[in-house]
Design a protein around this motif. Structure first.
Motif, short mmCIF file in Angstrom:
data_model
loop_
_atom_site.label_atom_id
_atom_site.label_comp_id
_atom_site.label_asym_id
_atom_site.label_seq_id
_atom_site.Cartn_x
_atom_site.Cartn_y
_atom_site.Cartn_z
N CYS A 316 -98.51 -36.29 -21.87
CA CYS A 316 -98.87 -36.98 -20.62
C CYS A 316 -100.02 -37.96 -20.84
O CYS A 316 -100.00 -39.08 -20.30
CB CYS A 316 -99.25 -35.95 -19.56
N LEU A 317 -101.02 -37.57 -21.62
CA LEU A 317 -102.15 -38.48 -21.85
C LEU A 317 -101.73 -39.67 -22.70
O LEU A 317 -102.25 -40.79 -22.53
CB LEU A 317 -103.29 -37.71 -22.54
N ASP A 329 -95.56 -45.78 -10.96
CA ASP A 329 -95.52 -44.42 -11.46
C ASP A 329 -96.89 -43.86 -11.83
O ASP A 329 -96.98 -42.80 -12.43
CB ASP A 329 -94.59 -44.34 -12.67
N ARG A 330 -97.96 -44.58 -11.52
CA ARG A 330 -99.29 -44.08 -11.84
C ARG A 330 -99.57 -42.77 -11.12
O ARG A 330 -100.09 -41.82 -11.71
CB ARG A 330 -100.35 -45.12 -11.46
N GLY A 331 -99.21 -42.69 -9.84
CA GLY A 331 -99.42 -41.46 -9.08
C GLY A 331 -98.61 -40.30 -9.62
O GLY A 331 -99.09 -39.16 -9.66
N VAL A 332 -97.39 -40.58 -10.08
CA VAL A 332 -96.54 -39.53 -10.64
C VAL A 332 -97.17 -38.98 -11.91
O VAL A 332 -97.21 -37.76 -12.13
CB VAL A 332 -95.13 -40.07 -10.91
N LEU A 333 -97.68 -39.87 -12.76
CA LEU A 333 -98.29 -39.44 -14.01
C LEU A 333 -99.57 -38.64 -13.77
O LEU A 333 -99.82 -37.63 -14.44
CB LEU A 333 -98.59 -40.66 -14.88
N MET A 334 -100.36 -39.07 -12.81
CA MET A 334 -101.57 -38.31 -12.47
C MET A 334 -101.21 -36.90 -11.98
O MET A 334 -101.89 -35.92 -12.34
CB MET A 334 -102.36 -39.05 -11.38
N LEU A 373 -107.67 -38.53 -26.91
CA LEU A 373 -106.88 -39.18 -25.85
C LEU A 373 -107.62 -39.10 -24.52
O LEU A 373 -107.59 -40.06 -23.72
CB LEU A 373 -105.52 -38.50 -25.75
N HIS A 374 -108.24 -37.98 -24.27
CA HIS A 374 -108.97 -37.77 -23.02
C HIS A 374 -110.05 -38.83 -22.84
O HIS A 374 -110.27 -39.35 -21.72
CB HIS A 374 -109.58 -36.36 -23.04
N SER A 375 -110.74 -39.19 -23.92
CA SER A 375 -111.85 -40.15 -23.82
C SER A 375 -111.37 -41.58 -23.62
O SER A 375 -112.17 -42.45 -23.26
CB SER A 375 -112.72 -40.07 -25.07
N ARG A 376 -110.10 -41.84 -23.82
CA ARG A 376 -109.60 -43.21 -23.79
C ARG A 376 -108.79 -43.54 -22.54
O ARG A 376 -108.25 -44.64 -22.43
CB ARG A 376 -108.73 -43.45 -25.04
#
Length: 509
Positions: A316-317, A329-334, A373-376
């Protein structure tokens, strides 16, 4: 009677004080005055009810007498109801003996006596009793002369009414239909009597009833207790199938838990998923306190699911890095990231409750790719992931996770900066986030490290906190403890010496 004795009895409440009268009470005087104003002399006074009738001063003896009288009335009323039901059963007995069996006068005088001496006698028939009940068949077979009456007495009965009704059941042609509408407790009592007198048809009908109806938790305990006590063996197998499981192995149990937990983690309905998570967590928590419980969910199953969630988070990240912020699809991914993070938090909660979370600390500390990935990616995508770090720090701070110092430091080295950066979003995005709880857990975790490691982490925090303020966790308590350890107490192997070194690091603003 001496005046001193009279005075003593008045004080103890056994004799009312003659000097006290209703007219001397101010409240009653006021009540009388008010009544005279509301009602004219020509109109009759209102009828007195229980609430308005004056209550005279009662002695302790009078109060005890009234209570005893009430109890006696309740017992008498209960006995009258029982006698009414017994009389109804006896009438039914006469009707069934003549209509269903073509029998008239009985040739057996059966008397049932309770423990308190209550006796009920009834005229029954040797033919019916011998045919239906092995107990009576054995007792009555000793005298085979025709036309001879028998007298049978059953003493020390727990419930005379149940014995009488059991005898009536012997005259019924459809016992199962006769039991429809009865409650479980009543049928259990009939079953116990039927087993005692070896009334096989009654036993079978009661067991069929118990197998067909639902039980409350209290009733279930009574059913199991009675069946184990009666030892009916093969005949009660059908009844017990709803509570007795087949012999299982750890592999079979793990398969069940794996399917169940996987189904919850992959659920599409968020509300149903949350409800089932709450339910399963509660059941597993209850089971963890029962050391005699059956096989529990295994550590391998839980960690298998954790690895699955970690892989989903990495995927996912990775997708979030390639997502255009203007796409729909930004909301779906969040939502997907938040769901996978929530799933992992749930599994970690179970691991902590089961005291199996030690290995997860190292597993989480080793997630270098996920941390990178989290930091980017933007904070709005990732902040739910940092709640896992906070969750582990809280558990470590409470002593619910015991891991080596290197694992604790590795955990903070990998994820502490991410927790700092996401702390503001964590607080604002969810009401369930307890700021004080996270700060306390983080402080306690830091203070379990070596003094040099505390120094590195807390000096870094101080620089950040001075620039960001409330957007960062406030761990001043940990800073204060470290300060005292470093500069005031200064414990050392050699008295008067200290190996403490202060390192100042400059961070770009």
């Amino acid at each position: 009677m001496a005046s001193r004795e009279v005075s003593t009895m008045i004080k103890q409440g056994f004799i009312s004080d003659p000097t006290l009268s209703l007219s001397s009470s101010p409240s009653r005087t006021t009540s009388t005055t008010t009544t005279s104003k509301l009602y004219s002399p020509s109109s009759p006074p209102p009828p007195q009810t229980e609430s308005t009738r004056p209550i005279p001063n009662q002695t302790l003896f009078e109060m005890m007498s009234e209570e005893h009288l009430r109890d006696s009335k309740a017992i008498e009323e209960s006995r009258k109801k029982t006698q009414t039901r017994i009389a109804k059963f006896l009438d039914e007995l006469k009707t069934r003996s003549s209509n269903d069996w073509g029998l008239r006068s009985g040739d057996v005088r059966l008397t049932v006596v309770s423990r308190d001496g209550h006796r009920v006698s009834m005229d029954v028939h040797k033919r019916v009793l011998s045919e239906k009940c092995r107990f009576f068949a054995e007792k009555l077979s000793q005298r085979k002369e025709k036309g001879v009456s028998h007298t049978v007495e059953i003493s020390e009965c727990d419930d005379v009414e149940v014995y009488v009704e059991t005898v009536v059941l012997m005259y019924s042609d459809d016992l199962k239909k006769r039991l429809i509408g009865e409650n479980v407790n009543k049928v259990l009592a009939l079953l116990q009597v039927s087993a005692a007198i070896m009334f096989d048809a009654g036993i079978s009908s009661c067991l069929e009833y118990l197998e067909a109806v639902p039980w409350s938790e209290d009733e279930e305990e009574k059913v199991l207790s009675l069946l184990c006590q009666l030892e009916l063996h093969g005949s009660m197998t059908e009844v017990l199938q709803r509570v007795l499981s087949e012999p299982s192995t750890s592999v079979r149990t793990d398969d069940i838990f794996l399917k169940l937990l996987s189904g919850v983690l992959q659920a599409k309905d968020d509300k149903a998923r949350r409800e089932m998570k709450t339910l399963i967590s509660r059941l597993l928590r209850e089971d963890s306190f029962d050391y005699n419980s059956r096989l529990d969910v295994s550590k391998d199953t839980l960690y298998h699911l954790c690895h699955r969630c970690l892989c989903s988070l990495v995927l996912c990240l990775s997708e979030a890095m390639c997502t255009d912020s203007s796409r729909q699809d930004r909301g779906v991914l969040m939502a997907e990231i938040a769901r996978e993070a929530d799933n992992l938090q749930w599994l970690v909660d179970i691991l902590i409750d089961k005291r199996m979370a030690n290995d997860f600390v190292k597993l989480w500390a080793d997630q270098k790719e996920l941390a990178e990935l989290h930091s980017r990616i933007p904070t709005m995508y990732r902040h739910e992931i940092s709640r896992i770090t906070a969750q582990l720090c809280i558990a470590i701070g409470r002593g619910n996770i015991l891991v080596p110092k290197d694992s604790r430091f590795s955990l903070l080295s990998t994820w502490l900066d991410a927790l700092y950066e996401d702390f503001r979003w964590m607080r604002r995005a969810s009401r369930s986030v307890d700021k004080k709880l996270i700060e306390e857990g983080l402080s306690q975790t830091i203070l379990t490290l070596s003094l040099r490691q505390q120094q590195v982490i807390l000096l870094n925090w101080c620089h950040r906190f001075l620039n960001k303020g409330d957007d960062y966790p406030n761990i001043q308590r940990a800073f204060e403890v470290w300060w005292r350890r470093a500069f005031i107490r200064q414990y050392a192997d050699v008295p008067g010496s200290s190996n403490m070194q202060i390192t100042i690091c400059n961070y770009p603003t």
